[in-house]
Scaffold this active site. Structure first.
Site, PDB file in Angstrom:
ATOM      1  N   HIS B  57     -26.715 -22.726  21.142  1.00 37.46           N
ATOM      2  CA  HIS B  57     -26.699 -22.639  22.607  1.00 37.46           C
ATOM      3  C   HIS B  57     -25.834 -21.482  23.095  1.00 37.46           C
ATOM      4  O   HIS B  57     -25.413 -21.458  24.250  1.00 37.46           O
ATOM      5  CB  HIS B  57     -26.163 -23.936  23.208  1.00 37.46           C
ATOM      6  N   HIS B 219     -32.353 -29.008  23.046  1.00 38.48           N
ATOM      7  CA  HIS B 219     -32.665 -29.088  21.616  1.00 38.48           C
ATOM      8  C   HIS B 219     -34.162 -29.232  21.418  1.00 38.48           C
ATOM      9  O   HIS B 219     -34.618 -29.676  20.371  1.00 38.48           O
ATOM     10  CB  HIS B 219     -31.963 -30.286  20.982  1.00 38.48           C
TER      11      HIS B 219
END
Lengths: 334, 334
Positions: B57, B219
């Site tokens: 991320h 995700h």
């Protein structure tokens, strides 16, 4: 083409509008001819800086407009030079009487149109100087270029000359510093996949699954060669070897600025992985990375790849690099 | 998988090393258990801020370590929670005796491991408070989450709480401000294509050429629905409608912070095109975008998509947002 666009024709004006709408404290946009300027330009007693070029390379150049960097930027259509009209109008708007530095990447259309604007302005008593950026060591001539292409060093020229202008240096000195940055910078980029041109919806070139374009241009121009895909470390070392080989070898010591630039689709992790290797490899060559810039600053639409730029620093360049800047894409204070 | 990696196993440690090597003035890294901390932490008399989460991320969270934001960040493997050990070690390192705020995204593994660390620290007399971020309006429960997922508001919590800590607010007040940001923020993301997980070399989900995942998780978790691909404006409006519908409608007036976050492969132009529409659509709803953040700040590997976050501002939140910050990814001065 699966992208976040409305229509291919609207990509450039809508992206510009989005940038200006989210930075009203920094930017104003003028249409017909189109340019983006600092809200507070002209700034009395200060040299102005104007750059521009084809769109598709965001945040360059519009994202670099603001205190400490550009006074205005002239965006062309995707991969298309801005017109002389755009440059002339932008300079007339932001020039404060101290003259304007034009930062021009070495592509034939850009060079021609900035030259034409400079002539029109000169006839009217507006002084300009031009810094021509041609730092890409990949090839000597290219699709849109006679001589070397201008790539990553452009960002460094704009930052360093912008800081010099901000502190009140005269036009000749700001231009001289820009030429110093050019003389002390080299770049090379490589692509794992091409960017997708909005107008055609197709990648600007095709590569096999195990192939890269080594020395790629920011418009997808061919590089030195197509090569097999290698590890990030091997590719980084290969790019750095080409960059370092092009310097006078006696100059290769001391502090450098490392610029690892994502070309559009490289993730922050990928840029960091390349930066890690570059710091180590430069260190092994006796070069200390004392300043760095890592991220997407000069893209080629959604090209997957990076370019690596090395600038040999001296005290003055370092001080100007560190000077405050406030733009959409590059921003720091004291 | 055609990416700029060395080996799938090395992606996370090498990216961390690259970040730290290019920001030695800001960051130091500790291995076993791994965390990245401010070079100057602990800072006497100041509350510390520690966050963390799975990698993939970037720049979140490691790119937000520095003065005015996080004291330390604990990166897990790709899409994997950091261990309690990592969190405990980071807090022990950066806590200056004024306590530590833990900023936790609402994923079951993260929640469990941060809680475990907090208990171990409490037993040893180290005070912590936790702000649990759960701003994603897409779905109520998800693959790795009980309750809503924590997404874009995390960046805003870290910036605003970091500024509060920097100006010397006590732990309870810093935590209260974090909870205020959570209460006043909503987000939703959508993807045109999935990110490619390094370990498998495959996208985490598959979409048809004319399909998007609306409400996607960072995700690759499923969102609300698969929908046809629409224009950038239509998708932006659809995301904003979901975001705004979730607020108390009486609160929808005044100034907002707009956060348009690229999820990995969205280009700067695409993010600007989305931002343009968002400013206009919010304006039509009586909300003025007085602050904005547009770019890649919380990615999902190379996912093509964006998330949109709206924070209802007040004077104090605005002042804390504007306070100086100096991190790898977010940086501005006075």
């Amino acid at each position: 083409m699966k992208r976040l666009y409305n229509s291919p024709d609207a990509v450039v004006p809508e992206a510009l509008e989005g940038l200006v709408l989210t930075h009203p404290e920094l930017l104003r946009m003028r249409p017909d001819p189109t340019y983006v300027a600092r809200v507070d330009a002209p700034v009395a007693g200060r040299v102005a800086l104007v750059s521009g070029g084809g769109s598709g390379h965001e945040p360059m150049h519009v994202g670099f407009v603001g205190p400490g960097m550009l006074s205005a930027a002239c965006p062309g259509e995707v991969f298309t030079s801005p017109t002389a009209d755009q440059v002339e109008a932008a300079v007339r708007d932001v020039d404060a009487g101290a003259g304007t530095l034009l930062v021009v990447k070495n592509y034939s259309g850009d060079v021609m149109n900035f030259e034409m604007a400079a002539e029109l302005l000169a006839a009217d008593g507006v002084a300009t100087e031009t810094v021509l950026v041609a730092d890409d060591v990949a090839v000597e001539d290219s699709t849109f270029t006679s001589g070397r292409r201008g790539v990553g060093a452009t960002v460094l020229v704009e930052k360093i000359c912008g800081a010099a202008a901000e502190r009140g240096e005269p036009l000749a000195r700001v231009a001289e510093l820009g030429r110093t940055v050019c003389a002390r910078s080299r770049s090379l980029g490589f692509a794992l996949s091409a960017g997708t041109v909005p107008a055609t919806g197709r990648p600007s070139f095709e590569l096999a699954d195990d192939e890269i374009e080594f020395g790629v241009g920011i418009h997808g121009e061919p590089g030195r060669e197509r090569r097999p895909l290698e590890s990030a470390d091997a590719l980084t070392d290969r790019a750095l070897a080409a960059v370092l080989a092009d310097f006078d070898q006696d100059d290769l010591s001391g502090d450098v600025l490392l610029f690892v630039n994502g070309l559009g689709a490289a993730t922050p992790m990928e840029c960091s992985i390349v930066a890690r290797r570059a710091v180590r490899t430069l260190g092994a060559r006796g070069l200390r990375v004392s300043r760095s810039l890592v991220g997407q600053y000069m893209t080629s639409l959604d090209m997957l790849g990076v370019s690596v730029t090395v600038l040999l620093l001296d005290d003055e360049l370092t001080e100007l690099w560190d000077a405050p800047v406030r733009t959409a894409a590059l921003r720091w204070g004291r």
